[in-house]
Design an enzyme around this catalytic site. Structure first.
Site, PDB file in Angstrom:
ATOM      1  CD  GLU A  25      -2.966   0.861   2.290  1.00  0.00           C
ATOM      2  OE1 GLU A  25      -2.727   1.042   3.494  1.00  0.00           O
ATOM      3  OE2 GLU A  25      -4.038   0.424   1.864  1.00  0.00           O
ATOM      4  CD  GLN A  66     -10.951   4.816   6.358  1.00  0.00           C
ATOM      5  OE1 GLN A  66     -10.442   5.520   7.239  1.00  0.00           O
ATOM      6  NE2 GLN A  66     -10.344   3.723   5.889  1.00  0.00           N
ATOM      7  CG  ASP A  82       1.540  -3.393   2.529  1.00  0.00           C
ATOM      8  OD1 ASP A  82       2.380  -2.485   2.672  1.00  0.00           O
ATOM      9  OD2 ASP A  82       0.429  -3.223   1.959  1.00  0.00           O
ATOM     10  CE  LYS A 108       9.317   8.381  20.456  1.00  0.00           C
ATOM     11  NZ  LYS A 108       9.405   7.775  21.812  1.00  0.00           N
ATOM     12  CG  LEU A 131       8.699 -13.728  17.291  1.00  0.00           C
ATOM     13  CD1 LEU A 131       7.605 -14.478  16.558  1.00  0.00           C
ATOM     14  CD2 LEU A 131       9.915 -14.629  17.537  1.00  0.00           C
TER      15      LEU A 131
HETATM   16  N1  LIG Z   1       9.486  -7.316  14.023  1.00  0.00           N
HETATM   17  C1  LIG Z   1      10.169  -6.148  13.948  1.00  0.00           C
HETATM   18  N2  LIG Z   1      11.201  -5.923  14.793  1.00  0.00           N
HETATM   19  C2  LIG Z   1      11.880  -4.753  14.742  1.00  0.00           C
HETATM   20  N3  LIG Z   1      11.613  -3.745  13.885  1.00  0.00           N
HETATM   21  C3  LIG Z   1      10.588  -3.931  13.031  1.00  0.00           C
HETATM   22  C4  LIG Z   1       9.820  -5.119  13.000  1.00  0.00           C
HETATM   23  N4  LIG Z   1       8.869  -5.008  12.036  1.00  0.00           N
HETATM   24  C5  LIG Z   1       9.045  -3.792  11.485  1.00  0.00           C
HETATM   25  N5  LIG Z   1      10.064  -3.137  12.066  1.00  0.00           N
HETATM   26  C6  LIG Z   1      10.498  -1.768  11.769  1.00  0.00           C
HETATM   27  O1  LIG Z   1       9.433  -0.931  12.183  1.00  0.00           O
HETATM   28  C7  LIG Z   1       9.157   0.090  11.195  1.00  0.00           C
HETATM   29  C8  LIG Z   1       7.757  -0.076  10.657  1.00  0.00           C
HETATM   30  O2  LIG Z   1       7.702  -1.267   9.891  1.00  0.00           O
HETATM   31  P1  LIG Z   1       6.662  -1.375   8.672  1.00  0.00           P
HETATM   32  O3  LIG Z   1       6.941  -2.676   7.993  1.00  0.00           O
HETATM   33  O4  LIG Z   1       6.680  -0.120   7.874  1.00  0.00           O
HETATM   34  O5  LIG Z   1       5.279  -1.464   9.469  1.00  0.00           O
HETATM   35  P2  LIG Z   1       3.790  -1.361   8.866  1.00  0.00           P
HETATM   36  O6  LIG Z   1       3.867  -1.697   7.413  1.00  0.00           O
HETATM   37  O7  LIG Z   1       3.003  -2.342   9.674  1.00  0.00           O
HETATM   38  O8  LIG Z   1       3.347   0.043   9.103  1.00  0.00           O
HETATM   39  C9  LIG Z   1      10.218  -0.063  10.128  1.00  0.00           C
HETATM   40  O9  LIG Z   1      11.287   0.839  10.419  1.00  0.00           O
HETATM   41  C10 LIG Z   1      10.698  -1.500  10.295  1.00  0.00           C
HETATM   42  O10 LIG Z   1      12.064  -1.631   9.951  1.00  0.00           O
HETATM   43  N1  LIG Z   2      -7.552   7.170   8.943  1.00  0.00           N
HETATM   44  C1  LIG Z   2      -6.932   6.087   8.424  1.00  0.00           C
HETATM   45  N2  LIG Z   2      -5.590   6.029   8.526  1.00  0.00           N
HETATM   46  C2  LIG Z   2      -5.025   4.920   8.011  1.00  0.00           C
HETATM   47  C3  LIG Z   2      -5.737   3.869   7.424  1.00  0.00           C
HETATM   48  N3  LIG Z   2      -4.855   2.906   7.026  1.00  0.00           N
HETATM   49  C4  LIG Z   2      -3.644   3.353   7.349  1.00  0.00           C
HETATM   50  N4  LIG Z   2      -3.752   4.568   7.937  1.00  0.00           N
HETATM   51  C5  LIG Z   2      -2.621   5.407   8.345  1.00  0.00           C
HETATM   52  C6  LIG Z   2      -1.891   4.929   9.530  1.00  0.00           C
HETATM   53  C7  LIG Z   2      -0.490   5.322   9.224  1.00  0.00           C
HETATM   54  O1  LIG Z   2      -0.290   6.691   9.562  1.00  0.00           O
HETATM   55  C8  LIG Z   2      -0.371   5.202   7.713  1.00  0.00           C
HETATM   56  C9  LIG Z   2       0.191   3.896   7.206  1.00  0.00           C
HETATM   57  O2  LIG Z   2      -0.350   2.840   7.917  1.00  0.00           O
HETATM   58  P1  LIG Z   2       0.597   1.570   8.258  1.00  0.00           P
HETATM   59  O3  LIG Z   2      -0.269   0.638   9.046  1.00  0.00           O
HETATM   60  O4  LIG Z   2       1.041   1.048   6.942  1.00  0.00           O
HETATM   61  O5  LIG Z   2       1.712   2.144   9.070  1.00  0.00           O
HETATM   62  O6  LIG Z   2      -1.715   5.357   7.247  1.00  0.00           O
HETATM   63  C10 LIG Z   2      -7.147   3.987   7.334  1.00  0.00           C
HETATM   64  O7  LIG Z   2      -7.841   3.105   6.798  1.00  0.00           O
HETATM   65  N5  LIG Z   2      -7.680   5.120   7.848  1.00  0.00           N
END
Ligand SMILES: Nc1ncnc2c1ncn2[C@@H]1O[C@H](COP(=O)(O)OP(=O)(O)O)[C@@H](O)[C@H]1O
Ligand SMILES: Nc1nc2c(ncn2[C@H]2C[C@H](O)[C@@H](COP(=O)(O)O)O2)c(=O)[nH]1
Length: 228
Positions: free
Chosen positions: A32, A55, A78, A142, A188
């Site tokens: 995404e 949304q 994802d 962060k 993990l």
């Molecule tokens: N299991 C994990 N352990 C440590 N760091 C992680 C882990 N999973 C993701 N991260 C780190 O956390 C941050 C967010 O990961 P991301 O894959 O973008 O999360 P999401 O797609 O769920 O928003 C990235 O900097 C990534 O490197």
């Molecule tokens: N209001 C909404 N915000 C959303 C939605 N899906 C994701 N998000 C926001 C949350 C994060 O700031 C960013 C990316 O999401 P990740 O889970 O990939 O970190 O977008 C939604 O459906 N509504």
């Protein structure tokens, strides 16, 4: 073939695990795109004004990607359309959407979900949900460093993120579009710890085998570099 969807709170590790898993299984990742989402920063700057528009933006992109994934088969998303209502309902519950917007949203979502019912493959094969605590979520937000997601940008985000975690619990319990499994994202570290990464991969492949899917038998698409 197999369609796997990832789910989990902001920063849980969905995109990262999608990349790891797609290389390991030799299946196509669908990400995404967030950083080119023009509405997301507007939402964090003015949630009440932009919650509905954001949304609809997400719903549209998710509808497109889930249809692609269900049509092409053998891929990993994802994030999926199934969490879309969780976010909007939460924003509506905190007064960020009018009753007309809520009504319009759910009619649109209902129509889109009905369209998916007409697909040859109607649902994913497996949902992989990454659970994280608030502390881990904040640490990852962060680490990823998007300015508008930081608590320093808006102190009300602490309540928003804690609320989001509360909404995810019943969402996962009620999810029934496919078999599902949980990964402990607190314990993990599949990014920095190879042993943890293998544990996660084994948990997922064991679940797939339990479902009668044999990843080792999948022919690997030629356009994807398979990691040893
Ligand atoms: N299991 C994990 N352990 C440590 N760091 C992680 C882990 N999973 C993701 N991260 C780190 O956390 C941050 C967010 O990961 P991301 O894959 O973008 O999360 P999401 O797609 O769920 O928003 C990235 O900097 C990534 O490197
Ligand atoms: N209001 C909404 N915000 C959303 C939605 N899906 C994701 N998000 C926001 C949350 C994060 O700031 C960013 C990316 O999401 P990740 O889970 O990939 O970190 O977008 C939604 O459906 N509504």
């Amino acid at each position: 073939m197999t369609v796997i969807v990832l789910s989990g709170p902001i920063g849980a590790g969905k995109s990262s695990l999608t990349s790891i898993l797609s290389k390991y299984l030799g299946t196509k990742p669908f990400y995404e795109s967030v950083d080119d989402n023009p509405v997301l920063p507007l939402f964090y700057a003015d949630p009440k004004k932009y919650a509905f528009l954001l949304q609809v933006y997400f719903l549209n992109t998710r509808f497109h990607s889930i249809k692609d994934a269900l049509t092409q088969d053998n891929n990993i998303l994802d994030r999926s359309i199934y969490e879309d209502a969780l976010f909007f309902q939460m924003n509506a519950d905190i007064g960020r959407a009018t009753s007309e917007e809520v009504d319009t949203y759910y009619k649109l979502l209902h129509n889109m979900m009905n369209e998916l019912e007409r697909m040859p493959k109607k649902n994913p094969d497996l949902l992989v949900h990454i659970n994280v605590s608030y502390d881990t979520m904040i640490k990852r937000i962060k680490k990823r460093g998007r300015p508008y997601e930081q608590l320093s940008y808006d102190s009300t985000l602490e309540d928003y993120y804690k609320r989001l975690l509360r909404y995810y619990k019943p969402w996962y319990e009620n999810y029934d579009y496919s078999p599902k499994m949980e990964i402990d994202g607190d314990k993990l570290d599949f990014m920095a710890n190879p042993a943890d990464k293998q544990i996660v991969l084994d948990q997922i492949t064991d679940k797939l085998k339990e479902m009668g899917k044999r990843p080792e038998d999948w022919e690997k698409p030629t356009d994807i570099q398979i990691e040893a």
